[in-house]
Design an enzyme around this catalytic site. Structure first.
Site, PDB file in Angstrom:
ATOM      1  N   GLY A  47       0.836  -1.198   0.000  1.00  0.00           N
ATOM      2  CA  GLY A  47       0.000   0.000   0.000  1.00  0.00           C
ATOM      3  C   GLY A  47       0.867   1.242   0.000  1.00  0.00           C
ATOM      4  O   GLY A  47       2.003   1.207   0.498  1.00  0.00           O
ATOM      5  N   GLN A  52       3.351   9.905   0.748  1.00  0.00           N
ATOM      6  CA  GLN A  52       4.636   9.206   0.910  1.00  0.00           C
ATOM      7  C   GLN A  52       5.604   9.502  -0.236  1.00  0.00           C
ATOM      8  O   GLN A  52       6.798   9.232  -0.121  1.00  0.00           O
ATOM      9  CB  GLN A  52       4.417   7.701   1.048  1.00  0.00           C
ATOM     10  N   CYS A  95       5.730  -0.241   7.173  1.00  0.00           N
ATOM     11  CA  CYS A  95       5.417   0.918   6.343  1.00  0.00           C
ATOM     12  C   CYS A  95       6.652   1.267   5.517  1.00  0.00           C
ATOM     13  O   CYS A  95       7.771   1.257   6.046  1.00  0.00           O
ATOM     14  CB  CYS A  95       5.039   2.099   7.239  1.00  0.00           C
ATOM     15  N   LEU A  96       6.442   1.599   4.246  1.00  0.00           N
ATOM     16  CA  LEU A  96       7.577   1.946   3.393  1.00  0.00           C
ATOM     17  C   LEU A  96       8.277   3.217   3.889  1.00  0.00           C
ATOM     18  O   LEU A  96       9.444   3.429   3.584  1.00  0.00           O
ATOM     19  CB  LEU A  96       7.120   2.120   1.940  1.00  0.00           C
ATOM     20  N   HIS A 137      -4.512   1.805   7.680  1.00  0.00           N
ATOM     21  CA  HIS A 137      -3.115   2.268   7.762  1.00  0.00           C
ATOM     22  C   HIS A 137      -2.880   3.392   6.746  1.00  0.00           C
ATOM     23  O   HIS A 137      -2.317   4.448   7.074  1.00  0.00           O
ATOM     24  CB  HIS A 137      -2.188   1.076   7.503  1.00  0.00           C
ATOM     25  N   GLU A 138      -3.320   3.159   5.501  1.00  0.00           N
ATOM     26  CA  GLU A 138      -3.084   4.162   4.446  1.00  0.00           C
ATOM     27  C   GLU A 138      -3.890   5.431   4.710  1.00  0.00           C
ATOM     28  O   GLU A 138      -3.408   6.539   4.451  1.00  0.00           O
ATOM     29  CB  GLU A 138      -3.426   3.594   3.069  1.00  0.00           C
ATOM     30  N   HIS A 141      -2.216   7.825   6.890  1.00  0.00           N
ATOM     31  CA  HIS A 141      -1.223   8.681   6.211  1.00  0.00           C
ATOM     32  C   HIS A 141      -1.857   9.985   5.739  1.00  0.00           C
ATOM     33  O   HIS A 141      -1.209  11.033   5.735  1.00  0.00           O
ATOM     34  CB  HIS A 141      -0.638   7.958   4.989  1.00  0.00           C
TER      35      HIS A 141
HETATM   36 NI    NI Z   1       2.545   3.288   5.578  1.00  0.00          NI
END
Ligand code: NI
Length: 172
Positions: A47, A52, A95-96, A137-138, A141
């Site tokens: 995701g 990001q 998370c990236l 989660h997304e 962000h």
């Molecule tokens: Ni994330």
């Protein structure tokens, strides 16, 4: 399509709140979603929120297909949570933007969501399991919230200290 650099915590941009897309989904939004998916697949991750890659707009991409299975790209513009279950479930998240750190986060196990898809169609859907985890989660962000912000202060500081150290070493 292009692979874009992914911002890593602690980066103040990741704390920014993302703005809704006004009006219909356009080719420019689709181009951003294409870039986001390419960036996410390259990372690799399941995701990615636009913030990001430094774009403060309410757009998310996701692909929950298992390795070796055909790709199942999903696109979310202006996603909203219409309902969340009272039942919570812990799930180990990563998370990236928080590389090499994983920890359990408790979230509602099921949610009902509404969003515009790649074509700009309004979709309402129930999400459970990893889909429910990932969309929540997304969507965090989009509010400038990272999963480590949902952990204890001690754990969050441990994760951030490690990331700052990695950034310093990369700068040497
Ligand atoms: Ni994330």
């Amino acid at each position: 399509m292009a692979i874009r650099p992914i911002l890593v915590a602690p980066d103040p941009v990741l704390k920014q709140k993302s703005a809704p897309i006004e009006g219909p989904v356009t080719d420019a939004h689709r181009a951003l979603m294409d870039d986001m998916l390419e960036t996410m697949y390259d990372a690799p991750g399941i995701g990615l929120a636009a913030i990001q890659i430094g774009e403060p707009v309410r757009i998310i991409v996701m692909d929950l297909a298992r390795e070796g299975e055909p790709k199942e790209p999903r696109h979310f513009v202006n996603p909203e949570i219409l309902w969340a279950s009272e039942e919570l479930l812990p799930y180990e998240e990563g998370c990236l933007s928080v590389p090499d750190y994983f920890d359990d986060v408790e979230r509602p196990s099921r949610v009902k969501i509404r969003y515009l898809n790649y074509q700009g169609e309004l979709i309402e859907e129930d999400a459970e399991g990893i889909y429910a985890v990932c969309i929540q989660h997304e969507m965090d962000h989009l509010e400038g919230v990272l999963f480590i912000d949902r952990l204890s202060r001690l754990k969050r500081e441990k994760a951030l200290t490690r990331l700052k150290k990695a950034k310093r070493e990369a700068a040497l």
